[in-house]
Scaffold this active site. Structure first.
Site, PDB file in Angstrom:
ATOM      1  N   LYS A  43     -20.586  -2.465   4.632  1.00 33.72           N
ATOM      2  CA  LYS A  43     -19.953  -1.311   5.236  1.00 33.72           C
ATOM      3  C   LYS A  43     -20.197  -0.029   4.179  1.00 33.72           C
ATOM      4  O   LYS A  43     -19.643   0.044   3.135  1.00 33.72           O
ATOM      5  CB  LYS A  43     -18.664  -1.586   5.433  1.00 33.72           C
ATOM      6  CG  LYS A  43     -17.527  -0.505   5.799  1.00 33.72           C
ATOM      7  CD  LYS A  43     -16.297  -0.691   6.358  1.00 33.72           C
ATOM      8  CE  LYS A  43     -15.586   0.224   6.873  1.00 33.72           C
ATOM      9  NZ  LYS A  43     -14.783   1.062   5.841  1.00 33.72           N
TER      10      LYS A  43
ATOM     11  N   GLY B  90      -6.250   6.100   7.071  1.00 33.82           N
ATOM     12  CA  GLY B  90      -5.052   5.851   6.606  1.00 33.82           C
ATOM     13  C   GLY B  90      -3.999   6.903   7.127  1.00 33.82           C
ATOM     14  O   GLY B  90      -2.617   6.746   6.940  1.00 33.82           O
TER      15      GLY B  90
ATOM     16  N   ALA C 262     -10.666   3.728  11.111  1.00 30.56           N
ATOM     17  CA  ALA C 262      -9.779   4.988  10.581  1.00 30.56           C
ATOM     18  C   ALA C 262      -8.994   5.603  11.602  1.00 30.56           C
ATOM     19  O   ALA C 262      -9.455   5.769  12.742  1.00 30.56           O
ATOM     20  CB  ALA C 262     -10.454   5.958   9.865  1.00 30.56           C
ATOM     21  N   GLY C 263      -7.627   5.836  11.391  1.00 34.22           N
ATOM     22  CA  GLY C 263      -6.721   6.669  12.225  1.00 34.22           C
ATOM     23  C   GLY C 263      -5.756   5.513  12.973  1.00 34.22           C
ATOM     24  O   GLY C 263      -4.922   6.381  13.451  1.00 34.22           O
TER      25      GLY C 263
ATOM     26  N   ASN D  12      -6.859  -1.331   8.664  1.00 34.70           N
ATOM     27  CA  ASN D  12      -6.054  -1.629   7.387  1.00 34.70           C
ATOM     28  C   ASN D  12      -4.570  -0.975   7.336  1.00 34.70           C
ATOM     29  O   ASN D  12      -3.790  -1.981   7.344  1.00 34.70           O
ATOM     30  CB  ASN D  12      -6.822  -1.090   6.098  1.00 34.70           C
ATOM     31  CG  ASN D  12      -6.465  -2.010   4.915  1.00 34.70           C
ATOM     32  OD1 ASN D  12      -7.218  -2.163   4.265  1.00 34.70           O
ATOM     33  ND2 ASN D  12      -5.107  -2.070   4.656  1.00 34.70           N
ATOM     34  N   THR D  13      -4.495   0.205   7.087  1.00 34.66           N
ATOM     35  CA  THR D  13      -3.200   0.785   6.535  1.00 34.66           C
ATOM     36  C   THR D  13      -2.227   0.526   7.727  1.00 34.66           C
ATOM     37  O   THR D  13      -1.032   0.188   7.626  1.00 34.66           O
ATOM     38  CB  THR D  13      -3.316   2.204   6.445  1.00 34.66           C
ATOM     39  OG1 THR D  13      -4.168   2.679   5.212  1.00 34.66           O
ATOM     40  CG2 THR D  13      -1.965   2.720   6.058  1.00 34.66           C
TER      41      THR D  13
END
Length: 236
Positions: free
Chosen positions: A97, A138, A164-165, A186-187
């Site tokens: 990645k 995040g 993301a986001g 992830n977050t």
């Protein structure tokens, strides 16, 4: 219904990919991974113990789950290429990645350096998943520009993974409805009050979003249209 995702010849049963950073502890991370049903997880090569002295993050991940190292933290194509080569040598994988960050506050990619690194790595035989998002990592803002995401998906000759986001399950579902082949997050899970339950919700959201995309939504109308037939009404 069989609807596998295929990237570079590899088949994935789940369209939800998961990051491994930010969990309170490794047990919770592993429980969330299991609850998500994911077939691929990612981690920065900087977080992986390569010395063989300590238990490596790679060793903890179930063997049936594909491990995707990433070049998080790199700011130049040169550094990203070197990091990818280190990952391939240490982990025996040519998947990477690719992240080349240009804005340290928003974590937006340096597009010029990203393209340069991607071209170099592809030439070296890597399977490259380049990070080229427009939603801050995040942030939990959700999909800020759905029209552009939909356009990218429609024009891209390769699978698009939204990264993301993502803040909650509805964001993940929307990504699949817009035409994304998968989401990587992830977050939204690791920082949730209950990461395991949030992982379950993301799993369901991705599945629902994909089914909705395949089913095809009804057109949006500027006026009301009754769903019941008009014939047979009293007085007609």
């Amino acid at each position: 219904m069989s609807d596998p995702l295929i990237i570079a010849g590899r088949e994935f049963g789940s369209r939800l990919f998961l990051g491994t950073a930010g969990y309170p502890n490794r047990k919770l991370m592993l429980d969330a991974i299991a609850a998500s049903g994911t077939d691929m997880v990612t981690a920065s090569i900087r977080r992986i113990s390569l010395a063989g002295e300590d238990e490596s993050l790679v060793d903890l991940i179930p063997k049936h789950i594909h491990f995707l190292p990433n070049t998080a933290g790199c700011q130049t194509a040169k550094d990203a290429v070197l990091t990818a080569e280190l990952a391939r040598e240490a982990l025996e994988t040519n998947w990477i990645k690719l992240e080349v960050i240009g804005d340290r506050e928003l974590l937006y990619p340096d597009t010029e350096e990203l393209v340069r690194a991607a071209e170099t790595l592809v030439a070296k035989g890597f399977t490259v998943l380049p990070y080229c998002t427009e939603d801050p990592v995040g942030s939990g803002l959700g999909i800020s520009n759905p029209h552009l995401i939909e356009l990218i998906c429609a024009r891209s000759p390769v699978p698009v993974v939204l990264d993301a986001g993502i803040g909650t399950a509805s964001d993940a579902a929307l990504a699949l409805e817009l035409g994304c082949s998968a989401v990587l997050l992830n977050t939204a899970v690791s920082k949730a009050r209950d990461p395991v339950t949030m992982a379950k919700s993301m799993r369901a959201a991705v599945e629902a979003g994909r089914l909705a995309r395949l089913a095809g939504r009804i057109p949006k109308l500027a006026h009301a249209e009754p769903s019941s037939p008009q014939f047979g009404l009293v007085g007609t």
